[in-house]
Scaffold this motif. Structure first.
Motif, short mmCIF file in Angstrom:
data_model
loop_
_atom_site.label_atom_id
_atom_site.label_comp_id
_atom_site.label_asym_id
_atom_site.label_seq_id
_atom_site.Cartn_x
_atom_site.Cartn_y
_atom_site.Cartn_z
N SER A 195 34.16 -56.86 -77.58
CA SER A 195 33.47 -57.03 -76.31
C SER A 195 32.36 -58.06 -76.40
N ILE A 196 31.92 -58.40 -77.60
CA ILE A 196 30.86 -59.40 -77.66
C ILE A 196 31.38 -60.79 -78.03
N LEU A 197 32.69 -60.96 -77.99
CA LEU A 197 33.21 -62.26 -78.37
C LEU A 197 32.95 -63.32 -77.30
N SER A 198 33.31 -62.98 -76.09
CA SER A 198 33.09 -63.94 -75.01
C SER A 198 33.19 -63.18 -73.70
N THR A 199 32.88 -63.85 -72.59
CA THR A 199 32.89 -63.14 -71.31
C THR A 199 34.27 -62.57 -71.00
N VAL B 60 36.47 -52.30 -80.16
CA VAL B 60 35.32 -52.27 -79.25
C VAL B 60 34.41 -53.46 -79.50
N ARG B 61 34.35 -53.89 -80.73
CA ARG B 61 33.49 -55.02 -81.07
C ARG B 61 33.93 -56.31 -80.40
N TRP C 14 36.39 -61.43 -73.02
CA TRP C 14 36.72 -60.30 -73.89
C TRP C 14 35.85 -59.09 -73.65
N ARG C 15 34.88 -59.22 -72.77
CA ARG C 15 33.87 -58.18 -72.64
C ARG C 15 34.46 -56.81 -72.35
N TYR C 16 35.45 -56.79 -71.47
CA TYR C 16 35.97 -55.48 -71.08
C TYR C 16 37.43 -55.29 -71.44
#
Lengths: 350, 371
Positions: free
Chosen positions: A34-38, A31-32, A40-42
């Motif tokens: 999701s903050i890597l890049s746009t 779940v983390r 990877w967000r979802y």
């Protein structure tokens, strides 16, 4: 200069590969991402395989916050999830009976759940499962009641049911038939495994006549901790195997209170539960473990030996207690008539 | 013994000859062989575009080793470990190539290696490893529902950001009229809404909870006219959360005297706050209580609302005195009615107090806790 040439090669891999990678991560790490890049967000939100285990919660001795923490995490994650969920696995000793579990199950049933694993701790959970696409079910914990209301495609069931004494007492007064509630709607069942109090749970309630369905695909039955001194439990086993024409492998583990069992009344196999001409046409392997040599157990083995024309192996493992009974067991086993000329009786000592 | 060979054609047109036994490990190649392709140079098997000559060579090395039947598991494992030692770019390419040939064992191996590079690392480390662009806005990163990170640095960062946002909102509020105040609210929520809409189609559940947040905010703000409005209402909602937990677990405590109850509530809430991985200011906790609210019946809800109001009133009136009371009680370790306030909770209470009010009654314990 260097940065321009160095490309991000992972984000554009096919979705199936990303899912494989994310599934190999603990759920929080997944779940983390999701903050890597746009991009990877979802990505994590499309995971079809969700596993919540001990690694999810924070280390804390206090049960309350850990349980709340876990409940919140799972609820929030489910809300954000997008797409089908095929596998859901939850193992937490902290999670007691919680109204959230019912809500999660309802949610999962709408997400095309195919495999469900719930391993819980103590609690008083009454579980109702309505999941039309569910194929694999694995439950462990302290359940007050389990009802499979809409699970027509179930192929494999494994239940380890703990019970405290007072729950067992409460059961005695129940009027509904647990056997039907649990096994009434699973015509495609191929494999049934029951541990601890499962057989006892099934034995409770009014059991009249034949079960509602024949288990035409049931091939493997493993029932552990069956109390042979309890006639009702034996009847459950009989009811099950007599209505499973495709049964190939049977494993029964006993848990007999020998003093009570030696005084038990004679077992009448010719009764309503099983016609005398009953044949286990495909039964090839039988393993009886933890045998104490009590009359009911021996009668049961005799019944199987006499009605299984293609039996290959009948293995009997005595229980570690009561070594005196072993000789008597062996003497009786020798005498039993065998319907299958190829049947091998093995007595396993360690 | 004669070895049979098959012909493979890369996407750049070059053709090479490969031992059939080795190449047959790849299901795609196997299928092609069965249809008769690949038996001659004129009729080679066309490889998928993801397989360039370098990747093909690696894949063939892998197949060459593993198709030998006699190897022990230990040998295979140690070969695998050495095999995947390469830079991330090549690893990704290899995964893609193996996947296109449906060579599942190799896909599993490389995926596991990539997963290992992600597991347990901070986002910065992961971005560096894979050269990912850091193109999310700070707000997107702090979106609490989506950001469940353990990193203590990010937690501190989030708290600072949350405080900053609060300060900005307060400043805006004081400047403008009441109408503007409502607009500030709308903006922040609409921002989030449009962001969510602009992303993927998010579930309706998330949207509803956000609009509920809007209404709740307005209601609470109308109740508390003081300038400390926002923090208190946030606090209310958090304590709302706590009260829910509280009443769910222990109904008996309702008869306890008020002081004890507050301590328990605050203790519960703070335990939740501190134990949670997510980075939150109290206002972000709001979303949870809305989600959880849906399961509570109206009677309970009203009761909770009343308790919240009560609590808010009491907070507004005598907080400094109460604070002293709590701190002194905690330090003496005297039981408060039926509940004791653990030392840790006292410190956490002090921390929240400091967060809400600019000035703090300087107790050495209170000052020490801020991380």
């Amino acid at each position: 200069m260097d940065n321009v040439l160095v490309r991000d090669s992972i984000s554009d891999l096919p979705e199936s590969i990303i899912e494989t990678i994310l599934t190999k991560l603990p759920i929080r790490d997944a779940v983390r991402t999701s903050i890597l890049s746009t991009k990877w967000r979802y990505k994590w939100a499309n995971l079809t395989h969700l596993v919540f285990d001990g690694k999810c919660g924070t280390l804390c001795n206090d049960k309350g916050p850990v349980e709340d923490n876990l409940v919140k995490f799972i609820t929030r994650l489910l809300f954000l999830h997008d797409g089908p969920i095929h596998n859901f696995s939850l193992s937490s000793a902290y999670l007691q009976s919680s109204p959230d579990i019912d809500q999660w199950l309802l949610f999962l049933s709408r997400k095309d759940i195919k495999e469900l694993v719930l391993e819980l701790g103590e609690g008083d959970l009454a579980l109702t499962i309505r999941a039309p696409n569910l194929k694999y079910l694995c439950l462990e914990g302290e359940f007050k009641d389990i009802c499979l209301e809409n699970t027509p495609l179930l192929v494999s069931i494994s239940v380890a049911m703990y019970m405290t004494d007072d729950i067992a007492e409460r059961f005695e007064q129940s009027s509904s038939c647990n056997f039907t509630k649990f096994l009434g709607g699973v015509p495609f069942l191929e494999r049934l495994i029951g541990h601890i109090y499962f057989t006892k749970y099934l034995s409770i309630g009014n059991q009249l006549g034949k079960p509602p369905i024949t288990y035409g695909h049931l091939q493997i039955v493993e029932l552990y901790q069956v109390s042979f001194e309890d006639m009702k439990e034996i009847l459950v086993v009989l009811r099950l195997i007599v209505n499973s024409p495709s049964l190939e492998e049977l494993q029964i583990s006993g848990s007999s209170n020998t003093s009570a069992a030696t005084e038990a009344s004679d077992l009448d196999f010719g009764g309503k539960e099983c016609p005398t001409d009953c044949t286990f046409g495909l039964l090839k392997t039988v393993k009886m473990t933890d045998m104490s040599g009590v009359p009911h157990e021996m009668e049961f083995i005799k019944f199987l030996l006499g009605n299984s024309p293609v039996l290959k192996i009948m293995s009997v493992t005595p229980s570690v207690y009561g070594t005196d009974a072993r000789i008597n067991m062996l003497i009786e086993l020798l005498r039993f008539r065998r319907a299958s000329p190829d049947a091998e009786i093995t007595f396993i000592q360690d | 013994m004669m070895k049979s060979y098959i012909w493979l054609q890369n996407d750049d047109g070059s053709i090479q000859q490969v031992e059939q036994e080795v190449a047959k490990l790849c299901p795609i190649i196997c299928q092609e062989i069965h249809t008769g392709v690949g038996s001659s140079k004129q009729n080679p098997i066309s490889l998928p575009p993801q397989v360039n000559p370098a990747m093909l060579s690696l894949i063939l090395d892998y197949c060459q080793f593993h198709q030998v039947p006699g190897r022990s598991n230990k040998e295979r494992k140690s070969f695998d470990e050495k095999f995947i030692r390469m830079d991330t770019k090549r690893l990704c390419e290899l995964t893609s190539a193996a996947d296109s040939l449906q060579l599942k064992p190799l896909v599993d191996l490389t995926s596991r290696a990539l997963a290992r590079m992600i597991e347990g690392k901070t986002p910065e480390e992961i971005r560096e490893t894979f050269h990912l662009p850091d193109d999310l806005t700070e707000e997107e990163k702090l979106e609490p529902l989506k950001n469940m990170t353990d990193d203590p640095r990010i937690r501190v960062l989030n708290r600072l950001y949350a405080r900053k946002r609060k300060e900005l909102k307060e400043r805006d509020k004081l400047k403008n009229v009441e109408i503007e105040e409502e607009r500030v609210d709308d903006r922040s929520v609409d921002d989030l809404l449009s962001f969510i809409n602009g992303g993927k189609g998010d579930s309706k559940g998330v949207k509803t909870s956000k609009s509920k947040k809007k209404n709740r905010r307005r209601k609470d703000q109308q109740k508390n006219a003081s300038s400390n409005c926002i923090p208190i209402s946030d606090y209310d909602c958090s304590s709302n959360n706590a009260i829910e937990v509280h009443t769910k677990d222990s109904k008996g405590l309702n008869s306890v005297c008020h002081v004890g109850k507050i301590h328990n509530d605050v203790g519960e809430m703070l335990k939740l706050q501190d134990v949670e991985d997510e980075s939150f200011a109290p206002e972000d906790e709001f979303d949870d209580s809305d989600d959880i609210d849906d399961g509570i019946d109206p009677a309970m809800k009203e009761k909770i609302d009343r308790e919240v109001e009560d609590f808010a009133r009491r907070l507004n009136s005598d907080w400094p005195e109460r604070m002293q009371e709590i701190l002194s009680l905690g330090q003496q370790r005297r039981p408060v009615s039926t509940a004791t306030v653990p030392q840790g909770d006292v410190q956490k209470i002090a921390f929240i107090y400091r967060k809400i009010h600019v000035s703090v009654s300087s107790d050495s314990a209170a000052c020490r806790i801020l991380d």
